[in-house]
Enzyme design. Structure first.
Site, PDB file in Angstrom:
ATOM      1  N   GLU A 124       0.852  -1.186   0.000  1.00  0.00           N
ATOM      2  CA  GLU A 124       0.000   0.000   0.000  1.00  0.00           C
ATOM      3  C   GLU A 124       0.889   1.237   0.000  1.00  0.00           C
ATOM      4  O   GLU A 124       1.872   1.302   0.729  1.00  0.00           O
ATOM      5  CB  GLU A 124      -0.915   0.074   1.239  1.00  0.00           C
ATOM      6  CG  GLU A 124      -2.069  -0.891   1.261  1.00  0.00           C
ATOM      7  CD  GLU A 124      -2.956  -0.687   2.497  1.00  0.00           C
ATOM      8  OE1 GLU A 124      -2.787   0.326   3.198  1.00  0.00           O
ATOM      9  OE2 GLU A 124      -3.801  -1.553   2.761  1.00  0.00           O
ATOM     10  N   GLU A 183     -13.792   5.327   0.009  1.00  0.00           N
ATOM     11  CA  GLU A 183     -14.627   4.350   0.723  1.00  0.00           C
ATOM     12  C   GLU A 183     -15.354   5.061   1.866  1.00  0.00           C
ATOM     13  O   GLU A 183     -14.769   5.395   2.888  1.00  0.00           O
ATOM     14  CB  GLU A 183     -13.758   3.207   1.246  1.00  0.00           C
ATOM     15  CG  GLU A 183     -13.036   2.435   0.133  1.00  0.00           C
ATOM     16  CD  GLU A 183     -12.050   1.419   0.668  1.00  0.00           C
ATOM     17  OE1 GLU A 183     -12.502   0.400   1.234  1.00  0.00           O
ATOM     18  OE2 GLU A 183     -10.834   1.647   0.528  1.00  0.00           O
ATOM     19  N   LYS A 238     -15.404   3.894   5.879  1.00  0.00           N
ATOM     20  CA  LYS A 238     -14.200   3.759   6.697  1.00  0.00           C
ATOM     21  C   LYS A 238     -14.276   4.709   7.882  1.00  0.00           C
ATOM     22  O   LYS A 238     -14.625   5.889   7.727  1.00  0.00           O
ATOM     23  CB  LYS A 238     -12.951   4.047   5.857  1.00  0.00           C
ATOM     24  CG  LYS A 238     -12.683   3.001   4.772  1.00  0.00           C
ATOM     25  CD  LYS A 238     -11.325   3.188   4.137  1.00  0.00           C
ATOM     26  CE  LYS A 238     -10.226   2.766   5.092  1.00  0.00           C
ATOM     27  NZ  LYS A 238      -8.893   2.786   4.443  1.00  0.00           N
ATOM     28  N   GLU A 284      -9.420   9.448   5.840  1.00  0.00           N
ATOM     29  CA  GLU A 284      -9.547   7.998   5.755  1.00  0.00           C
ATOM     30  C   GLU A 284     -10.517   7.567   4.660  1.00  0.00           C
ATOM     31  O   GLU A 284     -10.388   6.482   4.094  1.00  0.00           O
ATOM     32  CB  GLU A 284     -10.011   7.421   7.096  1.00  0.00           C
ATOM     33  CG  GLU A 284      -8.971   7.472   8.191  1.00  0.00           C
ATOM     34  CD  GLU A 284      -7.736   6.662   7.833  1.00  0.00           C
ATOM     35  OE1 GLU A 284      -7.884   5.506   7.384  1.00  0.00           O
ATOM     36  OE2 GLU A 284      -6.616   7.184   7.974  1.00  0.00           O
TER      37      GLU A 284
END
Length: 534
Positions: A265, A319, A322, A328
């Site tokens: 990542e 997303e 999250k 985030e």
């Protein structure tokens, strides 16, 4: 008898060819997280990824719909085992056998599953599942072995950089002592099964949490300055390389020097809370574009020049489910409706300049570092374009270097006064350091061609300026338009080639050219002899 001799020679030729390592290209993949309630269907996502010509995808579980969506695409999948499943996987082999039978085997090899990442940053998990990790990995390996897939699907586990107790300077990096109990046997498992050590690297967090010490440009691959590791002399122009080399050095300190490292990542958020001023689309575009170019260019890192670096960008989508602060939920390159957050070129071939956003840089210090601590900034120079320097190789013996140094300062007509006592380039008082200065001066004065950096095989061309402090290495006018004043202390002018982990090449391309040269010089006579006996 003649035929047997011919067959033997041909066998030796083929064996020599097979033993040569021509290197492999680095890979860029994408992380496909699904912690959202508004994402496109897996089939639509698969179409998007294919249209982007991305060949490597990381998912975080073994969702059946996702596995089906990537069938017959040729895309290589890394699938994850969530932390919540580690207890069941570690306790009973039958649990893993059932999982493999129901969730993997029905879709393999139509869906190209190549690796399994067991657990997600377990050292940072609130319930600390480190004790479950290796038993789960071993049970998965046993299940794969029963199915004959243990050589085709690699098993590892991704970790946060927080697994280190110290990350700067990179050469002093070490794993946290509280993790050694599970880490050492896990690394032994990776070595035994030729699996990579997986790490998640985020220069964004280091900048966000230490903006007063870290330049934004250094985190975004845009710095015009370099940070020196005082123990090795290695020069760092970006934080990503410094973080990755910290992992290499930490592994070497534990005697796991040969373990390959995979970055599972890395990315930059496009939006954040009011205090996260660097979380912008411009900065996200700059980071990811420059990271792709850096990886595809195969430069390796200062400690491992030419080393293949496989990186998975985080993440494909924003997303919305999250938890945590605003950033985030905003790491994606795409919104949930499939439109781009910013126009990222995944090929790395775009020539359009990419720079960080000037309106959100915040307050920065002229002293970048990859983590809190003292560091030294080197301004100016730094490679780029066609500029090259010639330095001594640490692979050479002191005797060989001394002989070449004597020639350079004598018949070579190099002014070596700068490496005399009390002069700018005297320290460190080593043959390696003094030879590097002398070799480069001769090289630049002679026109800076590759032939001028031979010195009997004890020198090498590099594309990063080895100058340090007051010791400035000459650059030929033909390549830079100026002569630099030669002086200075080159504390550890050991550049990348002199790292104890470095291979004797300044780039993967140079290494490949060397291998091809060896292949021709060794194998051509071999086949000539074979033909003469035919």
């Amino acid at each position: 008898m003649g035929e047997r001799r011919l067959n033997l020679i041909l066998w030796i030729c083929v064996s020599l060819l097979a033993s040569l390592d021509f290197g492999t290209a680095s890979k860029i993949g994408i992380c496909y997280g699904r912690n959202a309630d508004n994402l496109p269907s897996p089939s639509k996502v698969s179409e998007l990824i294919q249209n982007l010509n991305i060949k490597y995808v990381r998912i975080y579980d073994a969702n059946i719909d996702v596995l089906k969506a990537f069938a017959n695409t040729g895309i290589e999948l890394m699938i994850g085992v969530p932390n919540a499943d580690l207890l069941a996987f570690a306790q009973f082999q039958s649990n893993v056998d059932t999982w493999l039978r129901n969730s993997i085997l029905p879709y393999y090899p139509t869906t190209k599953i190549t690796s399994i990442s067991v657990g997600l940053e377990v050292t940072e998990a609130p319930d600390n599942a480190t004790g479950l990790l290796l038993p789960a990995m071993r049970n998965i390996h046993t299940a794969l072995k029963k199915s004959g897939l243990d050589k085709k699907i690699k098993i590892s586990s991704s970790h946060s950089l927080a697994i280190l107790s110290r990350s700067f300077p990179p050469s002093s990096a070490s794993f946290s002592k509280k993790h050694l109990a599970f880490l050492k046997p896990m690394l032994e498992f990776l070595v035994e099964n030729e699996s990579p050590f997986m790490i998640d690297l985020y220069p964004y967090y280091a900048y966000r949490d230490s903006a007063e010490k870290v330049q934004l440009e250094y985190a975004l691959f845009e710095s015009s300055s370099q940070v020196v590791d005082p123990a090795t002399g290695l020069l760092y122009s970006n934080m990503f390389d410094a973080q990755l080399d910290a992992i290499y050095f930490a592994l070497t300190a534990m005697n796991f020097k040969t373990v390959k490292v995979m970055v599972t990542e890395s990315g930059w958020p496009s939006k954040g809370s009011p205090k996260e001023t660097a979380a912008t689309p411009d900065n996200a575009l700059a980071y990811n574009t420059n990271l792709i170019r850096h990886v595809i260019g195969d430069p390796g890192t200062p400690a491992k020049p030419g080393e293949e670096i496989d990186v998975y960008l985080f993440s494909l989508f924003n997303e919305n489910r999250k938890p945590g602060i605003e950033s985030e939920r905003n790491w994606g390159m795409f919104y949930a409706n499939g439109t781009s957050v910013y126009a990222l070129d995944f090929t790395g071939e775009s020539t359009v300049p990419v720079s960080p956003s000037n309106s959100t840089t915040g307050t920065t210090s002229p002293s970048p570092s990859s983590s809190p601590g003292n560091s030294t900034v080197i301004s100016g120079g730094g490679g780029g374009g066609t500029r090259k320097w010639c330095v001594a190789s640490s692979q050479a013996s002191v005797t060989e270097l001394q002989s070449a140094l004597d020639w350079a300062c004598g018949p070579g007509n190099v002014d070596c006064s700068a490496v005399q006592p009390n002069q700018p380039c005297f320290e460190p008082d080593t043959v390696l350091s003094h030879a590097s200065y002398a070799f480069n001066t001769y090289y630049q004065q002679s026109g800076a061609s590759s032939l001028d950096c031979s010195f009997g095989g004890v020198s090498v061309e590099v594309d990063k300026d080895p100058s340090y402090g007051n010791c400035l290495y000459m650059i030929a006018p033909s390549t830079d338009g100026m002569n630099r004043t030669m002086a200075g202390n080159i504390t550890g002018n050991i550049t990348a080639i002199d790292s104890p982990m470095a291979s004797p090449s300044s780039s993967s391309e140079g290494y490949r050219q060397m291998v091809v040269s060896v292949a021709v010089s060794v194998l051509l006579p071999c086949f000539v002899v074979s033909l003469s006996l035919w």
